[in-house]
Enzyme design. Structure first.
Site, PDB file in Angstrom:
ATOM      1  CD  GLU A  21      -1.541  -2.403   1.893  1.00 14.50           C
ATOM      2  OE1 GLU A  21      -0.672  -2.269   2.653  1.00 14.50           O
ATOM      3  OE2 GLU A  21      -2.365  -2.996   1.642  1.00 14.50           O
TER       4      GLU A  21
ATOM      5  CE1 TYR B   6       7.715   0.589  -3.371  1.00 16.26           C
ATOM      6  CE2 TYR B   6       5.816   2.020  -3.055  1.00 16.26           C
ATOM      7  CZ  TYR B   6       6.912   1.508  -2.318  1.00 16.26           C
ATOM      8  OH  TYR B   6       7.292   1.555  -1.204  1.00 16.26           O
TER       9      TYR B   6
HETATM   10  C1  COA Z   1      10.271   6.479  -2.256  1.00 16.10           C
HETATM   11  C2  COA Z   1      11.818   6.628  -1.911  1.00 16.10           C
HETATM   12  C3  COA Z   1      12.117   5.598  -1.026  1.00 16.10           C
HETATM   13  C4  COA Z   1      12.711   6.717  -3.004  1.00 16.10           C
HETATM   14  O1  COA Z   1      13.933   6.651  -2.719  1.00 16.10           O
HETATM   15  P1  COA Z   1      15.297   7.189  -3.674  1.00 16.10           P
HETATM   16  O2  COA Z   1      16.576   6.692  -3.015  1.00 16.10           O
HETATM   17  O3  COA Z   1      15.097   8.652  -3.745  1.00 16.10           O
HETATM   18  O4  COA Z   1      14.711   6.248  -4.989  1.00 16.10           O
HETATM   19  P2  COA Z   1      15.932   5.956  -6.136  1.00 16.10           P
HETATM   20  O5  COA Z   1      16.910   6.997  -6.260  1.00 16.10           O
HETATM   21  O6  COA Z   1      16.291   4.534  -5.873  1.00 16.10           O
HETATM   22  O7  COA Z   1      14.945   6.320  -7.405  1.00 16.10           O
HETATM   23  C5  COA Z   1      14.343   5.061  -8.161  1.00 16.10           C
HETATM   24  C6  COA Z   1      13.168   5.356  -9.019  1.00 16.10           C
HETATM   25  O8  COA Z   1      11.908   5.955  -8.267  1.00 16.10           O
HETATM   26  C7  COA Z   1      11.402   6.955  -8.933  1.00 16.10           C
HETATM   27  N1  COA Z   1      11.538   8.210  -8.231  1.00 16.10           N
HETATM   28  C8  COA Z   1      12.334   8.737  -7.470  1.00 16.10           C
HETATM   29  N2  COA Z   1      12.313   9.832  -7.078  1.00 16.10           N
HETATM   30  C9  COA Z   1      11.230  10.497  -7.642  1.00 16.10           C
HETATM   31  C10 COA Z   1      10.471  11.639  -7.689  1.00 16.10           C
HETATM   32  N3  COA Z   1      11.104  12.458  -7.036  1.00 16.10           N
HETATM   33  N4  COA Z   1       9.439  11.477  -8.477  1.00 16.10           N
HETATM   34  C11 COA Z   1       8.995  10.580  -9.409  1.00 16.10           C
HETATM   35  N5  COA Z   1       9.638   9.326  -9.361  1.00 16.10           N
HETATM   36  C12 COA Z   1      10.773   9.146  -8.578  1.00 16.10           C
HETATM   37  C13 COA Z   1      11.977   6.870 -10.202  1.00 16.10           C
HETATM   38  O9  COA Z   1      11.496   5.980 -11.121  1.00 16.10           O
HETATM   39  C14 COA Z   1      13.488   6.333  -9.928  1.00 16.10           C
HETATM   40  O10 COA Z   1      14.068   5.782 -11.073  1.00 16.10           O
HETATM   41  P3  COA Z   1      15.161   6.760 -12.029  1.00 16.10           P
HETATM   42  O11 COA Z   1      16.056   7.331 -10.976  1.00 16.10           O
HETATM   43  O12 COA Z   1      15.494   5.682 -12.846  1.00 16.10           O
HETATM   44  O13 COA Z   1      14.141   7.580 -12.664  1.00 16.10           O
HETATM   45  C15 COA Z   1      12.029   7.963  -1.087  1.00 16.10           C
HETATM   46  O14 COA Z   1      11.867   9.102  -2.067  1.00 16.10           O
HETATM   47  C16 COA Z   1      11.373   8.180   0.310  1.00 16.10           C
HETATM   48  O15 COA Z   1      11.974   7.700   1.286  1.00 16.10           O
HETATM   49  N6  COA Z   1      10.338   8.659   0.428  1.00 16.10           N
HETATM   50  C17 COA Z   1       9.632   8.973   1.790  1.00 16.10           C
HETATM   51  C18 COA Z   1       9.024   7.843   2.208  1.00 16.10           C
HETATM   52  C19 COA Z   1       8.073   7.146   1.261  1.00 16.10           C
HETATM   53  O16 COA Z   1       7.364   7.524   0.499  1.00 16.10           O
HETATM   54  N7  COA Z   1       8.209   5.917   1.344  1.00 16.10           N
HETATM   55  C20 COA Z   1       7.261   4.906   0.711  1.00 16.10           C
HETATM   56  C21 COA Z   1       6.143   4.332   1.568  1.00 16.10           C
HETATM   57  S1  COA Z   1       5.164   3.163   0.834  1.00 16.10           S
END
Ligand code: COA
Length: 156
Positions: free
Chosen positions: A107, A119
């Site tokens: 979720e 995702y």
């Molecule tokens: C979601 C989260 C874990 C992603 O972590 P991250 O280390 O920044 O992600 P990555 O650098 O590995 O990015 C992987 C992919 O995520 C997506 N992504 C990352 N940041 C994004 C943004 N700001 N907008 C849209 N897509 C994004 C892209 O598809 C990206 O792939 P790409 O770099 O090839 O375009 C981080 O933003 C976070 O901790 N957010 C707050 C907590 C949260 O929302 N957790 C999920 C709960 S279900």
């Protein structure tokens, strides 16, 4: 920066509390919830650790009989956009695959666009909506599903 993925342990609790608060605010898990999750059965919790020992991210998966559930995933604000979230997610999916599980569910709040982007790019599909799922915000959650193919190279 070289980041190591390793299993989470109780020694990480303080850093995980900070990470939860930074990432989820008033909806952060409590100390008790974090400790129950990282020590509970049928779960795999991983942390992404910097060379100086700082925990930059973490995530967990619950393994049911035929379905796994991504329980949480979080990367510290300063460490985002460098592939850590994807590394953690891939490792959690690999844990489910190694357990012989063929679908992963999760979720995610409808306003968490980076997470939804991650995702979708990992192959998850949107399969439902849960109204008022998160408290106290009342935000809705997308329900997402990833079908795994059985890999004969991986022991079941
Ligand atoms: C979601 C989260 C874990 C992603 O972590 P991250 O280390 O920044 O992600 P990555 O650098 O590995 O990015 C992987 C992919 O995520 C997506 N992504 C990352 N940041 C994004 C943004 N700001 N907008 C849209 N897509 C994004 C892209 O598809 C990206 O792939 P790409 O770099 O090839 O375009 C981080 O933003 C976070 O901790 N957010 C707050 C907590 C949260 O929302 N957790 C999920 C709960 S279900």
């Amino acid at each position: 920066m070289t980041v190591t993925l390793r299993p989470a342990g109780l020694e990480d609790t303080d850093q995980l509390v900070q990470l939860e608060t930074e990432c989820f605010g008033v909806e952060a898990w409590t100390v008790a919830m974090i400790e129950d999750e990282i020590t509970g059965p049928y779960r795999a919790y991983l942390v992404a650790q910097a060379p100086d020992g700082t925990v930059l991210g973490y995530g967990g998966v619950f393994m049911g009989l035929d379905s796994a559930e991504i329980m949480t995933l979080a990367v510290a604000t300063a460490a985002r956009g460098q592939g850590l979230g994807r590394q953690l997610l891939d490792a959690l999916i690999a844990e489910a695959r190694q357990a012989g599980i063929l679908q992963v569910m999760l979720e995610v709040a409808v306003d968490l666009e980076p997470a939804i982007g991650l995702y979708l790019s990992a192959g998850f599909e949107n399969v439902g909506l849960r109204r008022n799922y998160y408290q106290p915000s009342g935000r809705d959650a997308h329900v997402m599903r990833l079908a795994l193919t059985a890999d004969p190279a991986v022991p079941r």
